[in-house]
Design a protein around this motif. Structure first.
Motif, PDB file in Angstrom:
ATOM      1  N   GLU A 143     -56.639  76.032  73.986  1.00  0.00           N
ATOM      2  CA  GLU A 143     -55.728  76.800  73.128  1.00  0.00           C
ATOM      3  C   GLU A 143     -54.276  76.568  73.530  1.00  0.00           C
ATOM      4  OE1 GLU A 143     -56.978  80.851  73.365  1.00  0.00           O
ATOM      5  OE2 GLU A 143     -58.845  80.480  72.274  1.00  0.00           O
ATOM      6  N   PHE A 144     -54.033  76.499  74.834  1.00  0.00           N
ATOM      7  CA  PHE A 144     -52.678  76.260  75.324  1.00  0.00           C
ATOM      8  C   PHE A 144     -52.165  74.894  74.883  1.00  0.00           C
ATOM      9  CE2 PHE A 144     -50.112  74.312  78.740  1.00  0.00           C
ATOM     10  CZ  PHE A 144     -48.984  75.113  78.649  1.00  0.00           C
ATOM     11  N   ILE A 145     -52.978  73.874  75.046  1.00  0.00           N
ATOM     12  CA  ILE A 145     -52.575  72.511  74.705  1.00  0.00           C
ATOM     13  C   ILE A 145     -52.371  72.346  73.209  1.00  0.00           C
ATOM     14  CG2 ILE A 145     -53.405  70.114  74.660  1.00  0.00           C
ATOM     15  CD1 ILE A 145     -52.303  71.002  77.340  1.00  0.00           C
ATOM     16  N   LEU A 146     -53.182  73.015  72.400  1.00  0.00           N
ATOM     17  CA  LEU A 146     -53.106  72.819  70.958  1.00  0.00           C
ATOM     18  C   LEU A 146     -52.071  73.704  70.282  1.00  0.00           C
ATOM     19  CD1 LEU A 146     -56.864  72.320  70.095  1.00  0.00           C
ATOM     20  CD2 LEU A 146     -55.079  70.596  70.350  1.00  0.00           C
ATOM     21  N   ARG A 147     -51.347  74.508  71.034  1.00  0.00           N
ATOM     22  CA  ARG A 147     -50.267  75.293  70.435  1.00  0.00           C
ATOM     23  C   ARG A 147     -49.197  74.344  69.924  1.00  0.00           C
ATOM     24  NH1 ARG A 147     -49.197  79.861  74.932  1.00  0.00           N
ATOM     25  NH2 ARG A 147     -51.001  81.129  74.478  1.00  0.00           N
ATOM     26  N   GLY A 148     -48.601  74.708  68.816  1.00  0.00           N
ATOM     27  CA  GLY A 148     -47.591  73.846  68.214  1.00  0.00           C
ATOM     28  C   GLY A 148     -46.394  73.616  69.102  1.00  0.00           C
ATOM     29  N   ASN A 149     -45.913  74.660  69.766  1.00  0.00           N
ATOM     30  CA  ASN A 149     -44.699  74.495  70.549  1.00  0.00           C
ATOM     31  C   ASN A 149     -44.937  73.654  71.804  1.00  0.00           C
ATOM     32  OD1 ASN A 149     -46.250  76.711  71.173  1.00  0.00           O
ATOM     33  ND2 ASN A 149     -44.541  78.037  71.669  1.00  0.00           N
ATOM     34  N   VAL A 150     -46.146  73.612  72.362  1.00  0.00           N
ATOM     35  CA  VAL A 150     -46.420  72.759  73.516  1.00  0.00           C
ATOM     36  C   VAL A 150     -46.383  71.298  73.091  1.00  0.00           C
ATOM     37  CG1 VAL A 150     -48.154  72.115  75.230  1.00  0.00           C
ATOM     38  CG2 VAL A 150     -47.729  74.519  74.740  1.00  0.00           C
ATOM     39  N   VAL A 151     -46.992  70.997  71.958  1.00  0.00           N
ATOM     40  CA  VAL A 151     -46.997  69.630  71.454  1.00  0.00           C
ATOM     41  C   VAL A 151     -45.564  69.205  71.103  1.00  0.00           C
ATOM     42  CG1 VAL A 151     -47.837  68.127  69.608  1.00  0.00           C
ATOM     43  CG2 VAL A 151     -49.376  69.797  70.652  1.00  0.00           C
ATOM     44  N   GLU A 152     -44.824  70.087  70.459  1.00  0.00           N
ATOM     45  CA  GLU A 152     -43.434  69.768  70.113  1.00  0.00           C
ATOM     46  C   GLU A 152     -42.605  69.531  71.368  1.00  0.00           C
ATOM     47  OE1 GLU A 152     -42.243  73.092  67.759  1.00  0.00           O
ATOM     48  OE2 GLU A 152     -43.524  72.531  66.082  1.00  0.00           O
ATOM     49  N   LEU A 153     -42.827  70.329  72.404  1.00  0.00           N
ATOM     50  CA  LEU A 153     -42.096  70.150  73.660  1.00  0.00           C
ATOM     51  C   LEU A 153     -42.444  68.805  74.290  1.00  0.00           C
ATOM     52  CD1 LEU A 153     -40.211  71.269  75.806  1.00  0.00           C
ATOM     53  CD2 LEU A 153     -42.187  72.369  76.858  1.00  0.00           C
ATOM     54  N   ALA A 154     -43.722  68.434  74.265  1.00  0.00           N
ATOM     55  CA  ALA A 154     -44.128  67.141  74.820  1.00  0.00           C
ATOM     56  C   ALA A 154     -43.463  65.993  74.070  1.00  0.00           C
ATOM     57  CB  ALA A 154     -45.648  67.009  74.777  1.00  0.00           C
ATOM     58  N   VAL A 155     -43.425  66.090  72.751  1.00  0.00           N
ATOM     59  CA  VAL A 155     -42.769  65.052  71.947  1.00  0.00           C
ATOM     60  C   VAL A 155     -41.285  64.992  72.284  1.00  0.00           C
ATOM     61  CG1 VAL A 155     -42.105  64.418  69.591  1.00  0.00           C
ATOM     62  CG2 VAL A 155     -44.451  65.107  70.085  1.00  0.00           C
TER      63      VAL A 155
END
Length: 150
Positions: free
Chosen positions: A7-19
């Protein structure tokens, strides 16, 4: 434990931060190349040095009889690189976003929708709609007039 991690990894803001981190690292490489290969040698040539990083040397005698050299040009080069990165971030990201926010606020004050009608709903708007539908299914009072953050 794995469910929470997923759930943590698939949050939108985590993915956006990684990008953003990946793009920032790539962009830093481009700026480093421009500053190191073009700007530093050009400014260094003005001060009779191979590059700005080797300009403004100050030789300091050591207690053992040798010498240590401080290159103040390297500090100037780092400051110059920081200013270039900050300027690009400001003019490419901050300024356009602030302009869009200002235009949206002006439209809202004029009674128009802040965004066009074909814009998809935000995550908060979808969650508020789901909340209202669930409340209506349970037969409870629908809080449709409340904000999503309440």
């Amino acid at each position: 434990m794995l469910k929470g991690f997923k759930e943590f990894i698939l949050r939108g803001n985590v993915v956006e931060l990684a990008v953003a981190v990946v793009i920032g690292a790539a962009f830093t490489g481009v700026v480093n190349a421009i500053v190191g290969a073009v700007i530093n040698p050009a400014i260094g040539a003005l001060f009779d040095a191979e590059s700005l990083a080797e300009a403004f040397p100050v030789v300091i005698p050591t207690t053992s009889g040798g010498e240590a050299t401080i290159f103040f040009g390297a500090v100037i080069a780092a400051i110059l690189q920081f200013v270039i990165v900050a300027a690009v971030v400001y003019f490419a990201l901050v300024l356009p976003i602030n302009t869009l926010k200002r235009h949206a606020e002006e439209r809202r004050k004029a009674g128009e929708p802040a965004v066009s009608e074909d814009t998809p709903p935000t995550e908060a708007e979808l969650l508020a709609e789901i909340r209202d539908l669930l409340a209506a299914q349970r037969g409870g009072a629908s809080p449709s007039g409340s904000s999503p953050s309440s």
